[in-house]
Write a protein that holds these residues in place. Structure first.
Motif, mmCIF file in Angstrom:
data_model
loop_
_atom_site.group_PDB
_atom_site.id
_atom_site.type_symbol
_atom_site.label_atom_id
_atom_site.label_comp_id
_atom_site.label_asym_id
_atom_site.label_seq_id
_atom_site.Cartn_x
_atom_site.Cartn_y
_atom_site.Cartn_z
ATOM 1 N N GLN A 94 0.728 -1.069 0.161
ATOM 2 C CA GLN A 94 -0.382 -0.035 0.075
ATOM 3 C C GLN A 94 1.152 0.749 -0.269
ATOM 4 O O GLN A 94 0.198 2.266 -0.538
ATOM 5 N N GLN A 95 2.376 0.755 1.365
ATOM 6 C CA GLN A 95 2.822 2.076 0.836
ATOM 7 C C GLN A 95 3.376 2.293 -0.415
ATOM 8 O O GLN A 95 3.854 3.622 -0.825
ATOM 9 N N GLN A 96 3.606 0.962 -1.331
ATOM 10 C CA GLN A 96 4.372 1.706 -2.546
ATOM 11 C C GLN A 96 3.528 2.034 -3.552
ATOM 12 O O GLN A 96 3.465 2.905 -4.217
ATOM 13 N N ARG A 97 2.140 2.077 -3.387
ATOM 14 C CA ARG A 97 1.408 2.865 -4.468
ATOM 15 C C ARG A 97 1.010 4.063 -3.646
ATOM 16 O O ARG A 97 0.591 4.688 -4.772
ATOM 17 N N VAL A 98 1.164 4.201 -2.581
ATOM 18 C CA VAL A 98 1.295 5.891 -2.569
ATOM 19 C C VAL A 98 2.194 6.791 -2.918
ATOM 20 O O VAL A 98 1.901 7.604 -3.540
ATOM 21 N N ALA A 99 3.074 5.794 -2.814
ATOM 22 C CA ALA A 99 4.363 6.501 -3.408
ATOM 23 C C ALA A 99 4.088 6.905 -5.575
ATOM 24 O O ALA A 99 4.838 7.985 -5.071
ATOM 25 N N ILE A 100 3.967 6.133 -5.388
ATOM 26 C CA ILE A 100 3.365 6.445 -7.116
ATOM 27 C C ILE A 100 2.962 6.858 -6.936
ATOM 28 O O ILE A 100 2.828 7.970 -7.884
ATOM 29 N N GLY A 101 1.768 7.155 -6.767
ATOM 30 C CA GLY A 101 0.134 7.966 -6.648
ATOM 31 C C GLY A 101 1.349 9.822 -6.485
ATOM 32 O O GLY A 101 0.728 10.874 -6.813
ATOM 33 N N SER A 102 1.498 9.487 -5.682
ATOM 34 C CA SER A 102 2.114 10.540 -4.747
ATOM 35 C C SER A 102 3.305 11.832 -6.474
ATOM 36 O O SER A 102 3.459 13.042 -6.211
ATOM 37 N N VAL A 103 3.976 10.748 -7.393
ATOM 38 C CA VAL A 103 4.566 11.628 -8.474
ATOM 39 C C VAL A 103 3.850 11.786 -9.562
ATOM 40 O O VAL A 103 4.198 12.153 -10.490
ATOM 41 N N LEU A 104 2.658 11.064 -9.046
ATOM 42 C CA LEU A 104 1.285 10.647 -10.960
ATOM 43 C C LEU A 104 1.040 12.105 -10.173
ATOM 44 O O LEU A 104 0.440 12.862 -11.346
ATOM 45 N N THR A 105 0.910 12.679 -9.493
ATOM 46 C CA THR A 105 -0.261 14.049 -9.303
ATOM 47 C C THR A 105 0.224 15.668 -9.835
ATOM 48 O O THR A 105 -0.582 15.981 -10.504
ATOM 49 N N PRO A 106 1.184 15.342 -9.737
ATOM 50 C CA PRO A 106 2.009 16.383 -10.180
ATOM 51 C C PRO A 106 1.899 17.013 -12.068
ATOM 52 O O PRO A 106 1.856 17.617 -12.929
ATOM 53 N N HIS A 107 1.991 15.364 -12.871
ATOM 54 C CA HIS A 107 1.530 14.761 -13.860
ATOM 55 C C HIS A 107 2.745 15.062 -14.410
ATOM 56 O O HIS A 107 3.117 16.172 -15.616
ATOM 57 N N PRO A 108 3.936 14.716 -14.208
ATOM 58 C CA PRO A 108 5.081 14.763 -14.781
ATOM 59 C C PRO A 108 4.740 14.315 -16.627
ATOM 60 O O PRO A 108 4.756 13.134 -17.000
ATOM 61 N N ARG A 109 6.703 15.204 -17.029
ATOM 62 C CA ARG A 109 5.793 14.466 -18.432
ATOM 63 C C ARG A 109 7.233 12.952 -18.726
ATOM 64 O O ARG A 109 7.531 12.340 -19.750
ATOM 65 N N VAL A 110 8.456 12.910 -17.666
ATOM 66 C CA VAL A 110 8.958 11.560 -17.283
ATOM 67 C C VAL A 110 8.148 10.843 -15.910
ATOM 68 O O VAL A 110 8.283 11.429 -15.101
ATOM 69 N N LEU A 111 8.762 9.876 -16.142
ATOM 70 C CA LEU A 111 8.160 8.874 -14.999
ATOM 71 C C LEU A 111 9.439 8.270 -14.610
ATOM 72 O O LEU A 111 9.722 6.823 -15.804
ATOM 73 N N VAL A 112 10.160 8.216 -13.667
ATOM 74 C CA VAL A 112 11.319 7.303 -13.568
ATOM 75 C C VAL A 112 11.508 6.809 -12.218
ATOM 76 O O VAL A 112 10.916 7.007 -11.139
ATOM 77 N N LEU A 113 11.160 5.429 -12.257
ATOM 78 C CA LEU A 113 10.821 4.168 -11.346
ATOM 79 C C LEU A 113 11.635 3.180 -11.251
ATOM 80 O O LEU A 113 12.250 2.772 -12.228
ATOM 81 N N ASP A 114 12.367 3.179 -9.379
ATOM 82 C CA ASP A 114 12.822 1.892 -9.702
ATOM 83 C C ASP A 114 12.194 0.456 -8.607
ATOM 84 O O ASP A 114 11.581 1.375 -7.433
ATOM 85 N N GLU A 115 12.069 -0.264 -9.658
ATOM 86 C CA GLU A 115 11.124 -1.693 -8.662
ATOM 87 C C GLU A 115 9.756 -1.394 -8.679
ATOM 88 O O GLU A 115 9.568 -1.109 -6.989
#
Length: 561
Positions: A146-167
């Motif tokens: 659940q914490q992993q999904r929150v972390a992903i969601g927190s970087v999605l909300t600003p609508h970045p043009r690039v997403l960098v995801l490690d595992e």
């Protein structure tokens, strides 16, 4: 969108560069999957895109990395936050607020978005990632997934043009991982977002990649190309590719669907092999009748909530048990209760054989308990406190009253080529996990608990881990592992126990439980159903045995009409 120009990174105190000769471009609107063995520099490469390398990690960056035209040498991470969203291997290091909703809004507040825009995007992200029911929950009370999904969601909300995801899916159950990957695919296809993602669980993600970027060895230049082509010579690849190589399929399949379409002849060959013990998930002898641990009507509460309800579980010496279930099902709580971190509200937990002196975990001193049971937690740093790998090993030998060098020998098996002088913080997530496992194994506890033990491990490291755990089970140690890694359960477990909402909903032999569940079945089982084959090594061994006993075809001159 992302351009690397002769990029190399060298950290202080190291003779060889962690990254060398990267010269390539990742186009806009593509999902690029970064693969390679543990320790080859994947996290370093991702860090150069976000600006964390070298502004935060230190080291010397040669060459240039540009993202949307911005040079990461001259733009610090906060100056790239509106175009690059980053989620590392450890979600806890990512959080700056206390609750889910606040964390989703924080990134937008930092770049000054209007309140009505922030509210809309928070709601969209809660729905996208299945977090609506958790919006008011303190982050500290969430499961790792659940914490992993929150972390992903927190970087999605600003609508970045690039997403960098490690595992990004390492701590997620199969269903949650599919949801996250579906969201990423929508961002790539519908919004033109560029995603650069490192992931060891290739069976989950390789079919979604537009391109694969392979780092084959430390310091070696990367290779960028079509996923099927790169998987053909990559040292790390998912079971569906391994099966394709064994069956000599060309081109190699990347999805279960493609493999099933070609698997008819292979299923026919395997159909002539009688179902036998060689199809069991683990080749070791059956577990002994001696009890290693027993939970009887176990109930555990956190506040007013019952997180475990009426658990009944017996684990025997020599048995490997995989605990599976969706995030928040209670797997980690059960492991923590077995090791004495939670006191039961009702029921009981006992360690040791029937007829012997029972050990009650929460009433036993830690110094004594480590000789009965050991836990490798999701966060290996919780067990590591020394300044070097060598010091960690010496401390583990002392704490366990083991012969000097015992822990170091285990580290060498799990982590070849890691010097004693290395600081644990300089290890990758998978390497830290392997070090923590070696520390726990030094005491040789009769019962070993592992919480997501393959997080951050590549396939080679996972194979070494499976080898060690099989040896332990074969020598009488009981093993319980909480995992979302269905391939690990297929390789190792004698039994699979599935949990949901704090209760056990299925308990049985691995070959029966996982093949009966589409969510928890390994790739090989899905491809070759209805046969109950779980792993590619099982198939290779069965075909080798079949071909060795098959009658040779007589020469044409001896064939009579």
């Amino acid at each position: 969108m992302i351009r690397f120009e002769q990029v190399s990174v060298t950290y202080e105190g190291t003779a060889e560069p962690a990254l060398h000769g990267v010269d390539l471009a990742v186009p806009e609107g593509e999902l690029c999957l970064l693969v390679g063995p543990s320790g080859v520099g994947k996290s370093t490469l991702l860090g150069t895109v976000s600006g964390l390398v070298p502004h935060f990690t230190g080291g010397i960056l040669h060459g240039r990395v540009t993202v949307a035209g911005r040079d990461t040498r001259t733009h610090k991470p906060r100056e790239l936050a509106d175009v690059v969203g980053t989620v590392g291997q450890d979600p806890l290091a990512h959080f700056v607020t206390d609750t889910v909703e606040d964390e989703l809004a924080y990134g937008m507040e930092s770049i000054g978005l209007a309140p009505d825009v922030m509210r809309r995007r928070v709601e969209e992200t809660l729905d996208l990632l299945g977090l609506a029911a958790l919006r008011d929950r303190p982050i500290a009370t969430l499961s790792g997934g659940q914490q992993q999904r929150v972390a992903i969601g927190s970087v999605l909300t600003p609508h970045p043009r690039v997403l960098v995801l490690d595992e990004p899916t390492s701590a997620l159950d199969p269903g949650a991982a599919e949801e996250v990957l579906a969201v990423l695919q929508r961002l790539v296809h519908d919004l033109g977002t560029t995603v650069l993602m490192a992931e060891h669980r290739l069976e989950r993600v390789v079919q979604y990649a537009d391109r694969v970027l392979l780092l084959p060895a430390p310091g070696a230049p990367p290779l960028l190309g079509d996923p099927a082509e790169v998987m053909g010579f990559s040292p790390v690849h998912p079971p569906v590719v391994a099966l394709g190589k064994l069956a000599r399929w060309s081109p190699l399949p990347l999805t279960v669907r493609d493999a099933r379409r070609r698997a008819g002849p292979l299923r026919e060959r395997l159909g002539t092999v009688t179902d036998a013990p060689q199809q069991a998930a683990s080749p070791e002898p059956a577990p002994s009748p001696q009890r290693a641990a027993q939970a009887d009507r176990l109930t555990v509460r956190r506040g007013r909530a019952e997180v475990l309800r009426g658990i009944g579980l017996t684990v025997r010496s020599g048995e490997a048990v995989a605990l599976m279930g969706r995030n928040g099902a209670g797997k980690s709580t059960l492991l923590n209760t077995l090791v004495g971190m939670h006191e039961p509200a009702a029921g009981s937990v006992r360690l040791g054989p029937l007829g012997g002196t029972a050990v009650v975990p929460h009433r036993t001193r830690p110094a004594e308990l480590l000789h009965h049971i050991g836990l490798v937690p999701q966060e290996p740093r919780d067990l590591l406190y020394a300044d070097t790998v060598g010091a960690e090993c010496e401390a583990a030998d002392t704490d366990a009253d083991a012969a000097p060098g015992t822990c170091r020998a285990l580290v060498t098996r799990l982590l070849p080529d890691v010097p004693d002088a290395t600081h644990p913080r300089d290890l990758s997530e998978g390497q830290r996990l392997a070090l923590a496992l070696a520390v726990v194994l030094t005491a040789a506890p009769p019962l070993l608990l592992l919480d997501e033990p393959t997080r951050g491990l590549d396939y080679a490291a996972k194979a070494r881990l499976v080898g060690i755990l099989r040896e332990l089970a074969g020598s009488g140690h009981a093993i319980i592992l909480a995992t979302h890694d269905v391939e690990l359960a297929a390789e190792l477990a004698h039994r699979v126990v599935i949990m949901a909402e704090g209760e056990i909903v299925a308990d049985g032999p691995a070959s029966e439980v996982v093949t009966a569940s589409p969510a928890f079945a390994p790739q090989t089982a899905k491809i070759l159903a209805p046969h109950r084959w779980l792993t590619v090594p099982q198939i290779r061994a069965a075909l080798t045995a079949r071909d060795a006993t098959a009658e040779p075809t007589p020469p044409a001159s001896e064939v009579t009409e």
